[in-house]
Design a protein around this motif. Structure first.
Motif, short mmCIF file in Angstrom:
data_model
loop_
_atom_site.label_atom_id
_atom_site.label_comp_id
_atom_site.label_asym_id
_atom_site.label_seq_id
_atom_site.Cartn_x
_atom_site.Cartn_y
_atom_site.Cartn_z
N THR A 23 9.06 0.51 -1.67
CA THR A 23 8.96 1.78 -2.41
C THR A 23 10.21 2.07 -3.23
N MET A 24 11.15 1.13 -3.23
CA MET A 24 12.34 1.33 -4.06
C MET A 24 12.01 1.50 -5.55
N PRO A 25 11.16 0.66 -6.15
CA PRO A 25 10.85 0.86 -7.59
C PRO A 25 10.26 2.22 -7.90
N PRO A 26 9.22 2.71 -7.18
CA PRO A 26 8.72 4.05 -7.52
C PRO A 26 9.74 5.15 -7.23
N GLY B 153 0.82 -1.21 0.00
CA GLY B 153 0.00 0.00 0.00
C GLY B 153 0.85 1.26 0.00
N VAL B 154 1.94 1.25 0.79
CA VAL B 154 2.86 2.39 0.79
C VAL B 154 3.43 2.61 -0.61
N ALA B 155 3.87 1.50 -1.23
CA ALA B 155 4.47 1.61 -2.56
C ALA B 155 3.46 2.13 -3.57
N THR B 156 2.21 1.62 -3.48
CA THR B 156 1.17 2.07 -4.41
C THR B 156 0.88 3.56 -4.23
N ALA B 157 0.77 3.97 -2.98
CA ALA B 157 0.48 5.38 -2.70
C ALA B 157 1.63 6.28 -3.16
N MET B 158 2.87 5.85 -2.91
CA MET B 158 4.01 6.66 -3.31
C MET B 158 4.11 6.74 -4.84
N GLN B 159 3.79 5.64 -5.51
CA GLN B 159 3.84 5.67 -6.98
C GLN B 159 2.81 6.67 -7.52
N ALA B 160 1.58 6.63 -6.96
CA ALA B 160 0.56 7.58 -7.39
C ALA B 160 0.95 9.01 -7.03
N HIS B 161 1.56 9.18 -5.87
CA HIS B 161 1.96 10.51 -5.42
C HIS B 161 3.05 11.08 -6.32
N ILE B 162 4.03 10.23 -6.68
CA ILE B 162 5.12 10.70 -7.55
C ILE B 162 4.59 11.04 -8.93
N GLN B 163 3.62 10.27 -9.43
CA GLN B 163 3.03 10.58 -10.73
C GLN B 163 2.32 11.93 -10.70
N ASN C 154 12.19 -0.44 -27.94
CA ASN C 154 12.17 -1.89 -28.13
C ASN C 154 12.50 -2.60 -26.81
N TRP C 155 12.40 -3.95 -26.82
CA TRP C 155 12.52 -4.71 -25.56
C TRP C 155 13.91 -4.62 -24.96
N ARG C 156 14.95 -4.47 -25.82
CA ARG C 156 16.31 -4.37 -25.26
C ARG C 156 16.46 -3.07 -24.46
N VAL C 157 15.96 -1.98 -25.03
CA VAL C 157 16.05 -0.70 -24.32
C VAL C 157 15.24 -0.76 -23.03
N ARG C 158 14.02 -1.36 -23.11
CA ARG C 158 13.19 -1.45 -21.91
C ARG C 158 13.87 -2.31 -20.84
N LEU C 159 14.58 -3.36 -21.29
CA LEU C 159 15.27 -4.22 -20.32
C LEU C 159 16.40 -3.46 -19.65
N ILE C 160 17.13 -2.65 -20.44
CA ILE C 160 18.22 -1.86 -19.85
C ILE C 160 17.66 -0.84 -18.87
N GLN C 161 16.55 -0.22 -19.24
CA GLN C 161 15.93 0.76 -18.35
C GLN C 161 15.40 0.13 -17.07
N ALA C 162 15.07 -1.16 -17.16
CA ALA C 162 14.47 -1.84 -16.00
C ALA C 162 15.52 -2.48 -15.09
N ARG C 163 16.82 -2.27 -15.39
CA ARG C 163 17.84 -2.91 -14.55
C ARG C 163 17.72 -2.49 -13.09
N ALA C 164 17.50 -1.19 -12.88
CA ALA C 164 17.39 -0.73 -11.50
C ALA C 164 16.18 -1.34 -10.81
N SER C 165 15.06 -1.48 -11.52
CA SER C 165 13.87 -2.08 -10.93
C SER C 165 14.09 -3.56 -10.63
N ILE C 166 14.82 -4.25 -11.52
CA ILE C 166 15.11 -5.67 -11.28
C ILE C 166 15.98 -5.83 -10.03
#
Length: 853
Positions: free
Chosen positions: A371-374, A276-286, A397-409
């Protein structure tokens, strides 16, 4: 640009204050998880402290010793020697017997506890009602009973209770019994009697199965407690010995395991709150993207801006943790109600700083992890975003999205590792057990969240397709609201689904266990057992049994004697590494004798003697499971002690017996003549129609009042009550996960409050009434709850059946009614939670919102 932590804190406070309504629900979600966690662990610590502080009182002695056979002459001499050295003892016997309240009343099985009231207890006191000292109230002609004896036999204080064939006057109801938790027969109707009264009943025959407990008190001039314990261990090698320094090892071990399990259940609730904290923070940051982009244009770096939301997350976690710690006190107060029947004590509910600090630390850590991902998404917000808001977004493309998602992974890996570490901090046992607990919990969490997320995505996609069909406007709009921008419906479904899944899984497993116990037993399976039949009464008892209507087949009779295995092939059994159920072989076990091999015995290895004549050398056949635990094979030489005498027997064979026959409860069968001269006591088993068992009990009691009749229906009722209590505790904690999910739904609604206000204004401008808008919102919340209920019910049925089949070998079932009730209840809870956060939106005037545009 200078951007200190103080500046970040000021901005964080300003933004949080402006979004206080939305963050209030997040704080509540965390508080629910922390409350259940601190309540469980606070109760456990209080119980441990109570065990330690009141150890002597709870044991009623400094040291206790329990055996299941009468002491030998050498052992009695050792007890007398300790008494002369300043270590007096008192003797307690616990056994089962039939009791009745009069000639017109049916007999009932009770647990009997025989004590010396002039000595017992050494510490604490027995409280009875009406109040009276036990030493004066309890005599050879009186008894004190538990409240269920009075209730079930329709008696009152002053009436007569018959044990054996002897009458006893009831002098009071036992209100408090300090050492009750040390007894072996803690559940069910209880009768306290003097040793002289027990002797008068004639219940104790040579070889009768009973628990003998000796309590010791160390005087001022007595030897040290460790020395006394060592001496008793030498004299009673198979006894269970405990002293006040270790409180109660069995209860402590069970409490530790229960605390670990309930702590992990509470951790699930806390994780739901962290989601819930993560969801709220994601909405708040958006919602703050414009502000973030402007600050970046002014020179702020991503790391500096992340401080703002890091402080907000920490503050939310801390506020929720503090509220949860206060709430945990109420959870802690509720736990004694679950165990009041078994433990007549209540641990203190004082404020435990260690548990509170642990709950606060875990709450902040869990909130930060999730809350690390948001928070990392702030790095992807570019200053030019505010200038290109209206331009079409290009999808890389998927390669760029994968590189961008490294921090989230990497953040996901950190979350899993952190959750596993928290679970490990709750575990007890060896280092390997602790690592397994953390690994299993983290793995199960990942699989559960992935499965719930996948199901939620599929169900939402299906609803989107269904909404395109022709249907009422309110329903179509309500379903469409589930996939509006920023709705977080998938996160809400996962949170609610976890709570429903866990709570319903516990219910279904409990239901399956009870159904398995009550299910029709295999053909011929005995449902009535007769205990403590004297050799002289054996034939007469069988005659009465065979004359009773409703008895099916031929009763089985087995004569046993208590024997303790000392050595096997020269190896001391007391020094063997025996874990789990094989530890029973260190104490005396019932053994029997047979000449010709019965038809229901299946030889695994070796050969039966098949001769009714005594063999020159004693032989014994061993159950295959027992032989595997003891590393015994045909030809092995075993040495036994029976009633103070030693017997040597060669292993002739290993065998198996189905569970239908009474002999299956005996692991050792001796050859003819091996047990001659020893005091045999007989047991019988039979199958009778349930409606005729009461008449059988009455007929046997009138003629042989010292024989105990165990009706398996009563045993199943006792087992069911214990299972019910355990399930109540787990469900009590599991319900907090549903509550946390409902709070997250409220948080999600609060987070989209501005969008909802604009939607209400537009609908009202187009002519929609308040009632129509209310129906649209109700459809949204009801569908959201129903979908979460369907998800939870489906997964709960799957998990419950997996547990029942793999671990309990029970039948698989998919109950419809509980599943439907779960879906409907979740829908109603979601509807209530949604309206709690959005009822004020309906009152907004269209002109007020349009002017702001």
């Amino acid at each position: 640009m200078r951007f200190s932590w103080t500046t970040a804190a000021k901005i964080a406070w300003r933004e949080a204050r402006a979004s206080s309504f939305k963050f209030l629900f997040v704080i509540l979600a965390v508080a629910v998880g922390v409350g259940s966690l601190t309540g469980v662990r606070g109760f456990s610590r209080a119980f441990h402290q109570m065990l330690l502080s009141q150890a002597r009182t709870l044991m009623a002695a400094d040291l206790s010793l329990r055996v299941f056979e009468l002491p030998s002459e050498q052992q009695s001499a050792k007890l007398d020697q300790l008494t002369r050295r300043g270590v007096p003892h008192t003797w307690i016997t616990e056994t089962l017997s039939m009791a009745t309240g009069g000639a017109s009343k049916l007999p009932m099985l009770v647990s009997v506890k025989a004590v010396d009231p002039k000595v017992y207890p050494f510490y604490g006191e027995i409280r009875i009602s009406p109040p009276a000292p036990l030493s004066q109230a309890l005599t050879s002609d009186t008894v004190a009973v538990s409240d269920d004896v009075l209730l079930r036999l329709n008696l009152k204080v002053g009436d007569t209770l018959a044990l054996g064939d002897q009458p006893f006057r009831i002098v009071g109801q036992v209100i408090f019994e300090p050492d009750r938790m040390l007894g072996t027969l803690n559940v069910g109707p209880r009768v306290m009697i003097t040793r002289q009264g027990l002797d008068r009943t004639g219940l104790m025959l040579p070889g009768s199965r009973a628990s003998e407990r000796f309590l010791f008190r160390l005087g001022p001039a007595a030897p040290g407690i460790q020395q006394v314990r060592d001496e008793l261990k030498d004299a009673f090698p198979g006894a269970l010995i405990a002293d006040y320094r270790e409180s109660h090892p069995i209860i402590t071990q069970g409490l530790n395991r229960a605390t670990t399990f309930l702590s992990l259940v509470s951790l699930i609730t806390l994780i739901v709150g962290a989601l819930g904290v993560a969801t709220a923070m994601q909405a708040h940051i958006q919602q703050r993207m414009d502000s973030i982009a402007i600050m970046k244009c002014l020179g702020a770096r991503s790391g500096q801006l992340m401080r703002i939301y890091l402080l907000q997350t920490s503050a939310l976690g801390l506020a929720g943790a503090l509220a949860g710690v206060a709430f945990g006190i109420f959870v802690q107060l509720a736990f004694p109600q679950f165990i009041a029947r078994y433990f007549q004590i209540e641990p203190s509910t004082s404020w435990d700083l260690v548990t509170a600090a642990q709950g606060i630390a875990i709450a902040i850590l869990a909130a930060l992890l999730f809350t690390m991902p948001p928070l990392l998404s702030i790095r992807r917000i570019r200053p030019g975003l505010i200038l290109r808001r209206e331009m079409a977004e290009t999808r890389p493309n998927w390669r760029v999205r994968l590189i961008q998602a490294r921090a989230s992974i990497l953040a996901g890996v950190a979350i899993v590792a952190g959750v596993g570490g928290i679970a490990m901090s709750f575990a007890t046992g060896t280092r390997n057990d602790i690592w397994k607990t953390g690994g299993y919990f983290a793995g199960a969490l990942v699989v559960s969240l992935a499965a719930l997320s996948a199901i939620a995505w599929l169900l939402l996609r299906g609803l989107k397709m269904v909404s395109r069909r022709k249907m009422p406007v309110s329903i179509r709009h309500g379903i469409a609201n589930l996939y509006r921008p920023g709705t977080h419906a998938q996160s809400v479904l996962v949170a609610l689904g976890i709570g429903v899944m866990f709570t319903m899984t516990v219910y279904l497993v409990q239901r399956g266990v009870i159904a398995q116990m009550n299910r029709t037993t295999p053909p011929g399976m005995p449902n009535v057992f007769l205990i403590d039949i004297a050799p002289k009464d054996r034939d007469a008892v069988m005659t009465i049994v065979k004359q009773q209507p409703g008895v099916e087949g031929t009763p089985e009779v087995v004569g046993t004697v208590a024997a303790r295995l000392i050595e096997s092939d020269g190896r001391d059994v007391g020094k063997m590494t025996l874990r789990g159920w094989p530890r029973r072989f260190r104490t005396a076990r019932p053994v029997t004798t047979a000449s010709v091999m019965p038809d229901y015995v299946y030889l695994a290895r070796g050969a039966w003697w098949n001769s009714p004549e005594p063999s020159p050398t004693a032989q014994v056949c061993v159950d295959e499971d027992a032989a595997r635990a003891l590393a015994v094979n045909p030809g092995s030489i075993t040495r036994w002690t029976i009633s103070g005498k030693e017997v040597t027997a060669r292993v002739a064979c290993l065998y198996n017996i189905d569970s239908v026959h009474l002999v299956s409860r005996v692991e050792f069968i001796f050859s003819p003549g091996a047990l001659d001269g020893f005091p045999l006591i007989y047991y019988a088993s039979l199958r009778a129609q349930p409606a005729t068992v009461a008449a059988l009990e009455e007929a046997l009691y009138r003629r042989f009042p010292t024989i105990s009749v165990v009706n398996m229906a009563d045993v199943l009722q006792t087992m069911q009550s214990v299972v019910d209590k355990i399930a109540q505790v787990v469900r009590f904690i599991s319900l907090f996960a549903i509550l946390a999910g409902a709070v997250i739904l409220s948080s999600s609604v609060a987070g989209t409050r501005f969008r909802r206000m604009r939607e209400v204004v537009i609908l009202k401008t187009l002519g929609a009434t308040r009632w129509r808008v209310s129906r649209i919102f109700s459809v949204e919340f009801l569908v959201l709850g129903a979908v979460a209920g369907v998800m939870g019910a489906l997964l709960a049925n799957g998990f419950a059946n997996l547990l029942l089949k793999r671990l309990l070998d029970a039948q698989i079932s998919f109950p419809i009614v509980p599943s439907v009730v779960a879906v409907l209840a979740t829908a109603l809870i979601a509807n209530f939670a949604g309206w709690m956060a959005s009822f004020r939106i309906l009152g907004q005037k269209p002109l007020e919102i349009l002017r702001e545009e």
